[in-house]
Design a protein around this motif. Structure first.
Motif, PDB file in Angstrom:
ATOM      1  N   LEU A  76      -7.448  23.638 -12.488  1.00 23.72           N
ATOM      2  CA  LEU A  76      -6.934  25.000 -12.559  1.00 23.72           C
ATOM      3  C   LEU A  76      -5.796  25.097 -13.570  1.00 23.72           C
ATOM      4  N   TYR A  77      -4.823  24.200 -13.455  1.00 23.86           N
ATOM      5  CA  TYR A  77      -3.604  24.327 -14.258  1.00 23.86           C
ATOM      6  C   TYR A  77      -3.741  23.753 -15.673  1.00 23.86           C
ATOM      7  N   ARG A  78      -4.859  23.131 -15.966  1.00 21.03           N
ATOM      8  CA  ARG A  78      -5.093  22.770 -17.365  1.00 21.03           C
ATOM      9  C   ARG A  78      -5.396  24.005 -18.210  1.00 21.03           C
ATOM     10  N   HIS A  79      -5.811  25.071 -17.545  1.00 21.08           N
ATOM     11  CA  HIS A  79      -6.201  26.282 -18.268  1.00 21.08           C
ATOM     12  C   HIS A  79      -5.295  27.471 -17.945  1.00 21.08           C
ATOM     13  N   VAL A  80      -4.472  27.332 -16.915  1.00 28.12           N
ATOM     14  CA  VAL A  80      -3.455  28.338 -16.589  1.00 28.12           C
ATOM     15  C   VAL A  80      -2.125  27.612 -16.681  1.00 28.12           C
ATOM     16  N   ARG A  81      -1.276  27.994 -17.639  1.00 29.45           N
ATOM     17  CA  ARG A  81      -0.098  27.186 -17.959  1.00 29.45           C
ATOM     18  C   ARG A  81       1.211  27.978 -17.774  1.00 29.45           C
TER      19      ARG A  81
ATOM     20  N   SER B 298     -12.963  28.016 -14.953  1.00 28.84           N
ATOM     21  CA  SER B 298     -12.081  28.074 -16.123  1.00 28.84           C
ATOM     22  C   SER B 298     -12.477  27.008 -17.144  1.00 28.84           C
ATOM     23  N   GLU B 299     -12.802  25.825 -16.650  1.00 36.80           N
ATOM     24  CA  GLU B 299     -13.219  24.739 -17.527  1.00 36.80           C
ATOM     25  C   GLU B 299     -14.490  25.118 -18.284  1.00 36.80           C
TER      26      GLU B 299
ATOM     27  N   LEU C 105      -4.272  37.187  -9.330  1.00 34.29           N
ATOM     28  CA  LEU C 105      -5.074  37.255 -10.555  1.00 34.29           C
ATOM     29  C   LEU C 105      -4.545  36.331 -11.649  1.00 34.29           C
ATOM     30  N   ALA C 106      -3.290  35.925 -11.535  1.00 36.68           N
ATOM     31  CA  ALA C 106      -2.706  35.043 -12.549  1.00 36.68           C
ATOM     32  C   ALA C 106      -3.399  33.685 -12.588  1.00 36.68           C
ATOM     33  N   TYR C 107      -4.150  33.329 -11.542  1.00 40.90           N
ATOM     34  CA  TYR C 107      -4.831  32.029 -11.507  1.00 40.90           C
ATOM     35  C   TYR C 107      -6.166  32.032 -12.250  1.00 40.90           C
ATOM     36  N   PHE C 108      -6.548  33.184 -12.817  1.00 47.12           N
ATOM     37  CA  PHE C 108      -7.857  33.288 -13.456  1.00 47.12           C
ATOM     38  C   PHE C 108      -7.723  33.534 -14.949  1.00 47.12           C
TER      39      PHE C 108
END
Length: 545
Positions: free
Chosen positions: A150-155, A239-240, A512-515
């Protein structure tokens, strides 16, 4: 109303303890238009409402705190095992094992004992704000690959993590500050996972007895298995795929899964010539209109010539519509439909005679003949969509062999990560938020206002009948939140701080910030999601008689 005077410079939990006789029954407070965690140090003095199990936000904090105890106990007792918080079946949260194993009764007994020990010791639940790099390091040490994806694409610059029982966890919802708040729970084995049962607002201090909902549980299982096959169980995995340029591919594949469910249903109907009425029911924003039109297409491909009808055309005149608690017309009530006429017309059609169909005019609030005269036979079954299709009174004159009852809902099985599930109610609200702005001109305030009434009616008029369905299907699309994100964010940001819905808008914006954003132009014009964002093939598709 439980009003607490919050003091500047003091931890909110301390103000609660000083003023409330049962402080562990308060899970958070609401004041100054926002929700506060109990571990917050107040920057100013203000009056606030204590949030208990009677409040949606209080209940949400409570059950997430119980879930955090489970994950902590699992990590300490069985560090090589992983579990995923998935969905509610009634009042119970189903938790599934991650990987090829099943929880044993002995394991669950030890986990429950450990959870109770944490509650009795009242161990602290600490929220720590870490830099992005520090948080990823903690995730790697905890072997949380689901969160890392998740956090590799939401920073974000910082990430809040929960420290408890010697481990770091990600919980995106608010939690109580210590374990004793979550002392009332029980665990029930539910192969291959378990059910986590909680006290509710109505259970008067007791954990309620679990009531099985076989149709719902099976529908969830089918949907989860489909995502597992695609290796798209979490937002991080999707996300990946988006980052790798596979957006169109995953959209196409996920759309096909829904088409396969529709095909199976159409084949079942095609093989049974007794079926004349196909009742499609479900809560708001399940996609009933597009689903019905898609089903019609599948039946046509099998040689049937279905006729689609809306139960809304059987509304009684607005002057006679029952009133809601606030004195406004309640169009969600079963009594808002002319059940006597509906039963009479359906029976007349079943007997092979003609019926002059009504058309409800929403502007005038009256029903008129619409000029259509219908007759049905085994080649022309009727697909009737409406929220009351499962209510036995709606078709009490029709023999069971001549109807099939289909329940649909957006029962999303996608998780943010294994600790953080996505509520189906949030998905349906975001669908409606975007649709009602685009097609009805509603702003976010109006949608929030209407949604409260819709939710009250769903509990009363829809969910209690869902086990009456012959078929239950999930209409969620694992990619939809990635597409809805920019539309919904723009609308939610218009909600002002003085609004009673400001805290709800802020919660959904955090969610929504996680997407990542997915390109809406890649969504097929036949996708069910087009019912909400526009551009659907089915908007202009004429019925093929």
């Amino acid at each position: 109303m439980n009003i607490i005077q919050i003091e500047k410079g003091k931890c909110i939990a301390d103000s609660v303890r000083e003023q409330v006789s049962q402080p562990y029954s308060v899970f958070g407070v609401f004041g100054q238009g926002r929700l506060y965690r109990l571990d917050t140090v107040a920057e100013e003095s203000f009056p606030a409402k204590g949030l208990t199990l009677q409040d949606t936000d209080g209940y949400r904090i409570y059950y997430h705190t119980v879930l955090s105890l489970f994950m902590a106990a699992l990590s300490n007792l069985y560090p090589d095992l992983r579990a995923s918080a998935e969905h509610f079946i009634g009042d119970a949260l189903y938790i599934a094992p991650v990987g090829e194993y099943a929880f044993t009764s002995e394991q669950l007994k030890k986990i429950e004992e450990q959870m109770r020990a944490y509650a009795e010791e009242d161990i602290p639940i600490e929220r720590k704000r870490l830099s992005y790099e520090e948080a990823l390091d903690r995730m790697e040490k905890e072997k949380r690959e689901d969160a890392l994806k998740l956090y590799r694409h939401v920073r974000p610059d910082t990430i809040d993590m929960i420290f408890m029982a010697g481990h770091y966890f990600l919980f995106h919802n608010y939690l109580a500050p210590s374990a004793f708040y979550a002392r009332n729970f029980s665990i029930k084995p539910y192969y291959p996972g378990l059910l986590l049962l909680f006290e509710t607002a109505e259970s008067e201090g007791e954990v309620p007895v679990f009531r099985e909902q076989r149709n719902l549980a099976k529908t969830y299982q089918v949907s989860r298995n489909e995502l597992r096959l695609l290796q798209l169980e979490t937002a991080g995995e999707i996300s990946e795929a988006i980052a790798q340029g596979r957006t169109r591919q995953i959209m196409h594949t996920i759309d096909l899964q829904l088409e396969h469910r529709l095909r199976d249903l159409a084949l079942r109907i095609q093989k049974d010539d007794d079926i004349r009425l196909i009742l499609v029911a479900g809560p708001s924003s399940s996609g009933k209109t597009t689903f019905s039109k898609k089903l019609s297409s599948h039946l046509r491909a099998l040689g049937k010539r279905p006729i689609t009808l809306s139960m809304d055309d059987y509304f009684i005149d607005r002057a006679h519509t029952p009133l809601d608690e606030d004195g406004t017309p309640n169009f969600e009530a079963a009594e808002a439909v002319d059940m006597e006429r509906f039963n009479r017309d359906m029976l007349t059609l079943l007997e092979g005679s003609e019926v002059q169909m009504p058309r409800y005019d929403f502007l005038s609030g009256k029903s008129f003949p619409d000029g259509r005269i219908l007759r049905i036979d085994r080649h022309h079954p009727m697909i009737i969509e409406g929220i009351h299709g499962l209510n036995p009174r709606m078709t009490e004159t029709i023999p069971e062999k001549n109807k099939i009852k289909v329940y649909i809902s957006a029962l999303t099985q996608l998780n943010i990560d294994y600790n953080n599930r996505i509520a189906a109610t949030d998905v349906r609200f975001l669908r409606r938020l975007v649709r009602d702005h685009k097609f009805r001109g509603h702003d976010a305030e109006r949608t929030f206002e209407l949604w409260q009434k819709v939710r009250r009616s769903e509990d009363r008029e829809i969910f209690r009948f869902q086990e009456e369905a012959d078929v239950s299907l999930d209409t969620s699309l694992a990619y939809e939140l990635f597409v809805l994100k920019p539309y919904a964010e723009a609308l939610l940001k218009t909600v002002q701080r003085k609004s009673p819905y400001w805290k709800d808008a802020k919660r959904l914006l955090r969610f929504l910030a996680y997407f990542m954003e997915a390109d809406a132009s890649l969504v097929s014009d036949t996708s069910l999601l087009r019912e909400f964002i526009g551009g659907s093939y089915y908007e202009d598709a004429n019925e093929w008689m």
